[in-house]
Design a protein around this motif. Structure first.
Motif, mmCIF file in Angstrom:
data_model
loop_
_atom_site.group_PDB
_atom_site.id
_atom_site.type_symbol
_atom_site.label_atom_id
_atom_site.label_comp_id
_atom_site.label_asym_id
_atom_site.label_seq_id
_atom_site.Cartn_x
_atom_site.Cartn_y
_atom_site.Cartn_z
ATOM 1 N N VAL A 176 0.833 -1.203 0.000
ATOM 2 C CA VAL A 176 0.000 0.000 0.000
ATOM 3 C C VAL A 176 0.866 1.251 0.000
ATOM 4 C CG1 VAL A 176 -1.810 1.275 1.233
ATOM 5 C CG2 VAL A 176 -1.782 -1.225 1.305
ATOM 6 N N VAL A 177 0.522 2.182 -0.887
ATOM 7 C CA VAL A 177 1.173 3.480 -0.822
ATOM 8 C C VAL A 177 0.093 4.533 -0.591
ATOM 9 C CG1 VAL A 177 1.353 3.520 -3.353
ATOM 10 C CG2 VAL A 177 2.665 5.138 -2.026
ATOM 11 N N ALA A 178 0.262 5.274 0.510
ATOM 12 C CA ALA A 178 -0.707 6.312 0.863
ATOM 13 C C ALA A 178 -0.174 7.659 0.378
ATOM 14 C CB ALA A 178 -0.919 6.337 2.374
ATOM 15 N N VAL A 179 -1.035 8.384 -0.324
ATOM 16 C CA VAL A 179 -0.621 9.648 -0.949
ATOM 17 C C VAL A 179 -1.313 10.808 -0.242
ATOM 18 C CG1 VAL A 179 -0.595 10.939 -3.132
ATOM 19 C CG2 VAL A 179 -0.576 8.438 -3.168
ATOM 20 N N ASP A 180 -0.576 11.872 0.030
ATOM 21 C CA ASP A 180 -1.230 13.078 0.555
ATOM 22 C C ASP A 180 -0.537 14.312 -0.001
ATOM 23 O OD1 ASP A 180 -3.351 13.240 3.173
ATOM 24 O OD2 ASP A 180 -2.427 15.116 2.506
ATOM 25 N N VAL A 181 -1.314 15.396 -0.105
ATOM 26 C CA VAL A 181 -0.734 16.660 -0.604
ATOM 27 C C VAL A 181 -0.107 17.460 0.540
ATOM 28 C CG1 VAL A 181 -2.139 17.063 -2.667
ATOM 29 C CG2 VAL A 181 -3.052 17.686 -0.418
ATOM 30 N N ASP A 182 -0.428 17.071 1.761
ATOM 31 C CA ASP A 182 0.011 17.828 2.933
ATOM 32 C C ASP A 182 1.394 17.324 3.380
ATOM 33 O OD1 ASP A 182 0.408 18.878 5.442
ATOM 34 O OD2 ASP A 182 -1.663 18.604 6.104
ATOM 35 N N GLU A 183 2.434 18.084 3.032
ATOM 36 C CA GLU A 183 3.817 17.644 3.308
ATOM 37 C C GLU A 183 4.063 17.474 4.802
ATOM 38 O OE1 GLU A 183 6.257 16.460 1.659
ATOM 39 O OE2 GLU A 183 5.762 16.897 -0.417
ATOM 40 N N ARG A 184 3.441 18.382 5.604
ATOM 41 C CA ARG A 184 3.642 18.286 7.052
ATOM 42 C C ARG A 184 3.099 16.960 7.583
ATOM 43 N NH1 ARG A 184 1.619 23.048 10.947
ATOM 44 N NH2 ARG A 184 0.363 21.363 11.720
ATOM 45 N N HIS A 210 3.130 -1.131 12.191
ATOM 46 C CA HIS A 210 3.181 -2.521 11.732
ATOM 47 C C HIS A 210 3.393 -2.548 10.212
ATOM 48 C CE1 HIS A 210 1.710 -6.484 10.484
ATOM 49 N NE2 HIS A 210 2.022 -6.879 11.707
ATOM 50 N N GLY A 211 2.662 -1.692 9.503
ATOM 51 C CA GLY A 211 2.784 -1.649 8.047
ATOM 52 C C GLY A 211 4.122 -1.096 7.585
ATOM 53 N N THR A 212 4.549 0.004 8.199
ATOM 54 C CA THR A 212 5.801 0.620 7.721
ATOM 55 C C THR A 212 6.999 -0.278 8.045
ATOM 56 O OG1 THR A 212 5.787 1.955 9.749
ATOM 57 C CG2 THR A 212 5.028 3.032 7.754
ATOM 58 N N SER A 213 6.958 -0.928 9.232
ATOM 59 C CA SER A 213 8.137 -1.743 9.575
ATOM 60 C C SER A 213 8.167 -3.042 8.782
ATOM 61 C CB SER A 213 8.184 -2.023 11.080
ATOM 62 O OG SER A 213 7.012 -2.700 11.447
ATOM 63 N N SER A 214 6.999 -3.531 8.355
ATOM 64 C CA SER A 214 7.027 -4.769 7.565
ATOM 65 C C SER A 214 7.146 -4.471 6.066
ATOM 66 C CB SER A 214 5.784 -5.613 7.845
ATOM 67 O OG SER A 214 4.626 -4.872 7.508
ATOM 68 N N GLY A 215 7.259 -3.202 5.733
ATOM 69 C CA GLY A 215 7.494 -2.826 4.330
ATOM 70 C C GLY A 215 6.253 -2.882 3.447
ATOM 71 N N THR A 216 5.065 -3.001 4.058
ATOM 72 C CA THR A 216 3.855 -3.061 3.228
ATOM 73 C C THR A 216 3.168 -1.694 3.113
ATOM 74 O OG1 THR A 216 2.628 -3.755 5.179
ATOM 75 C CG2 THR A 216 3.312 -5.495 3.668
ATOM 76 N N LEU A 217 3.629 -0.714 3.884
ATOM 77 C CA LEU A 217 2.974 0.599 3.847
ATOM 78 C C LEU A 217 4.010 1.714 3.735
ATOM 79 C CD1 LEU A 217 0.513 2.473 4.242
ATOM 80 C CD2 LEU A 217 0.752 2.166 6.707
ATOM 81 N N GLU A 218 3.787 2.590 2.766
ATOM 82 C CA GLU A 218 4.674 3.758 2.661
ATOM 83 C C GLU A 218 3.864 4.999 2.322
ATOM 84 O OE1 GLU A 218 7.020 3.963 -1.158
ATOM 85 O OE2 GLU A 218 6.498 1.831 -1.197
ATOM 86 N N PHE A 219 4.508 6.149 2.456
ATOM 87 C CA PHE A 219 3.817 7.428 2.251
ATOM 88 C C PHE A 219 4.534 8.242 1.197
ATOM 89 C CE2 PHE A 219 3.246 6.104 6.664
ATOM 90 C CZ PHE A 219 1.866 5.990 6.683
ATOM 91 N N THR A 220 3.757 8.944 0.386
ATOM 92 C CA THR A 220 4.372 9.759 -0.660
ATOM 93 C C THR A 220 3.470 10.937 -1.029
ATOM 94 O OG1 THR A 220 5.326 9.695 -2.886
ATOM 95 C CG2 THR A 220 3.334 8.426 -2.565
ATOM 96 N N ALA A 221 4.075 11.936 -1.656
ATOM 97 C CA ALA A 221 3.300 13.028 -2.241
ATOM 98 C C ALA A 221 3.181 12.820 -3.744
ATOM 99 C CB ALA A 221 3.988 14.359 -1.951
ATOM 100 N N ASP A 222 3.878 11.807 -4.247
ATOM 101 C CA ASP A 222 3.948 11.590 -5.699
ATOM 102 C C ASP A 222 2.790 10.699 -6.149
ATOM 103 O OD1 ASP A 222 4.549 11.047 -8.291
ATOM 104 O OD2 ASP A 222 6.626 10.429 -7.922
#
Ligand SMILES: NC(=O)c1ccc[n+]([C@@H]2O[C@H](COP(=O)([O-])OP(=O)(O)OC[C@H]3O[C@@H](n4cnc5c(N)ncnc54)[C@H](O)[C@@H]3O)[C@@H](O)[C@H]2O)c1
Length: 463
Positions: A26-34, A57-69
């Motif tokens: 899963v990649v979660a996208v947001d426009v809010d940089e903060r 749990h998601g970020t440490s197991s590599g299944t979840l990340e965050f981006t503005a792209d």
């Protein structure tokens, strides 16, 4: 599956963490940089029990990340959720600008590497499925720079489905893992099947329950409700309108109960045991608030107007709620006679416990009205004071460190939010520190007997 969730707010973040927990990428996208910086540093931008652990749990197991792209997130996904905000405009119409920009950006990012499902998870008015389809196509045409007529023929393949969210803030993870139903509105069978696959672990309850969100006893399977897209959109709005209407009904009855000497809690218990009615959402008090009920009912009224349909019940639901917020002021007038120059302490600010959400919170209306009437308003809330000060810098209230500071020197206290810690307060010493030990219980939450034996004048709602 590869999933992209656009909008990392209450709904988007919980959805992302939940789908990542089942092993999707899963990649979660947001426009809010903060917001993204907060999330990347392992923190959560708002208060929601258990969410920090779930996201970690998601970020440490590599299944979840965050981006503005957004573009690269869409390109690597099979399923793209739109979970952006749909707040009300001042006239009550829903502001769909976030949905519009997300849908166009999705269109601009589509390629022919795979067929994608675009999922409307934001609460949107009926017809938005078609509209999002159109916006995605427009976004696509803009980057392809091909004539509109032929664009659809060469377009990368996608379908739009509606998958409204029913989670409640404060128990969002429990609601997501163990929902009453999962609703998918779609126009084709393939999309329905792929959504069923995505939600299979929840539908069949085959996942290992996280420690912080244990599976309720005897919870075995979740109904998968399939409908056409307009019906799914109507289900979400109607559900919220109906829940708000139940509360407004209890509140309308509470006014009469006070006059005739009945007790609203006993009356609602008596009617709620009827299985046709059900006992939930029948608590009388200062009424509903939060990010959804008011805006969704207003949006439903707007759509109804477009189709010349009457909305008598919806309008009454709102007007009872508005009036109900003011009942605590009437009770303060009855007890204090003069409001000017008095100090009133508000116990709680958030629209309900276990959240710091202040959107459409009754506390704000009540505080503003008391200030307008010449009172000094003190407030205490275990989690939402920082948010309140940041979002409402114009609100001239005194923020207190704890209940003791709130009570000290106050002429009256008003219970606004049912935080558990208020139940366990030392009412005897609080009463002694007040100018007058008066408590208006805006949620019928505290024990009348405890308060009276601590020397308080106790006033509930509808009793
Ligand atoms: N909060 C609830 O309890 C709840 C429950 C059910 C349904 N809903 C519905 O879900 C939707 C989302 O609600 P929420 O409370 O999560 O909203 P929110 O305001 O908390 O979050 C929305 C997020 O979307 C981001 N965003 C806006 N435009 C964007 C864009 N173009 N690209 C990427 N990110 C963008 C914002 O920065 C924000 O972080 C609303 O339609 C709401 O009605 C909310």
């Amino acid at each position: 599956m590869d999933v992209c969730v656009i909008g990392a707010g209450y709904v988007g973040l919980v959805t992302s963490a939940c789908l990542a927990y089942f092993g999707n990428k899963v990649v979660a996208v947001d426009v809010d940089e903060r917001r993204l910086t907060t999330l990347r540093s392992g923190n959560i931008p708002f208060f929601e029990p258990g969410l920090e652990e779930f996201v970690k749990h998601g970020t440490s197991s590599g299944t979840l990340e965050f981006t503005a792209d957004l573009a690269s997130a869409v390109k690597r996904s099979d399923i793209v959720f739109i979970a952006v905000g749909t707040p009300s405009k001042p006239d009550g119409e829903p502001d769909l600008s976030q949905v519009m920009s997300a849908a166009k950006a999705i269109g601009g990012a589509l390629d022919e590497s795979r067929r994608r499902i675009i999922v409307n998870k934001s609460t949107v008015p009926v017809g938005s499925g078609n509209w999002v389809d159109m916006l995605v196509s427009q976004g696509l045409q803009a980057v392809q720079a091909v004539p509109a007529r032929s664009a659809k023929v060469h377009a990368p393949s996608f379908s739009v489905v509606s998958n409204p969210e029913f989670l409640r803030e404060g128990c969002a993870i429990i609601d997501s893992l163990y929902p009453d139903r999962i609703l998918v509105g779609a126009g084709d069978d393939e999309s329905v099947e792929r959504m069923r696959q995505l939600y299979k672990p929840i539908l069949d309850q085959t996942f290992e329950a996280p420690k912080f969100a244990p599976r309720p006893a005897q919870f075995e399977a979740v109904p998968f409700v399939v409908s056409d897209i307009p019906s799914a959109e109507m289900i979400k709005y109607s559900a919220n309108a109906f829940l708000a209407m139940k509360i407004s009904f209890a509140n309308e009855m509470s006014g009469l109960c006070e006059k005739v000497g009945a007790d609203i809690s006993q009356v609602m218990r008596g009617i709620g045991l009827d299985s046709r009615i059900g006992s939930k959402f029948l608590n009388a008090g200062i009424g509903w608030g939060g990010s959804c009920f008011g805006k969704d009912i207003n949006a439903l009224i707007e759509v109804s107007r477009e189709y010349n349909c009457l909305t008598t019940l919806l309008e009454a639901t709102i007007s009872v709620n508005k009036r109900q917020r003011m009942t605590v002021i009437t009770k303060l007038q009855e007890e204090l006679k003069i409001i000017k120059g008095r100090t009133v302490g508000l116990l709680g600010l958030s629209f309900k416990p276990d959240t710091d959400d202040l959107r459409d919170a009754p506390s704000l209306t009540i505080a503003a009205q008391l200030i307008k009437m010449g009172a000094e308003v003190k407030v205490f809330d275990p989690v939402s004071m920082e948010v309140c000060a940041r979002m409402n810098p114009q609100l001239e209230v005194v923020y207190c460190q704890d209940v003791a500071e709130l009570a000290s020197g106050s002429d009256a206290l008003v219970l606004i939010t049912e935080w558990d810690e208020f139940r366990h307060a030392d009412w005897l010493s609080l009463g002694e520190s007040m100018r007058r030990p008066i408590l208006i219980d805006g949620r019928n939450f505290l024990s009348e007997q405890t308060l009276r034996s601590a020397g308080f004048v106790y006033r509930g709602i509808g009793r």
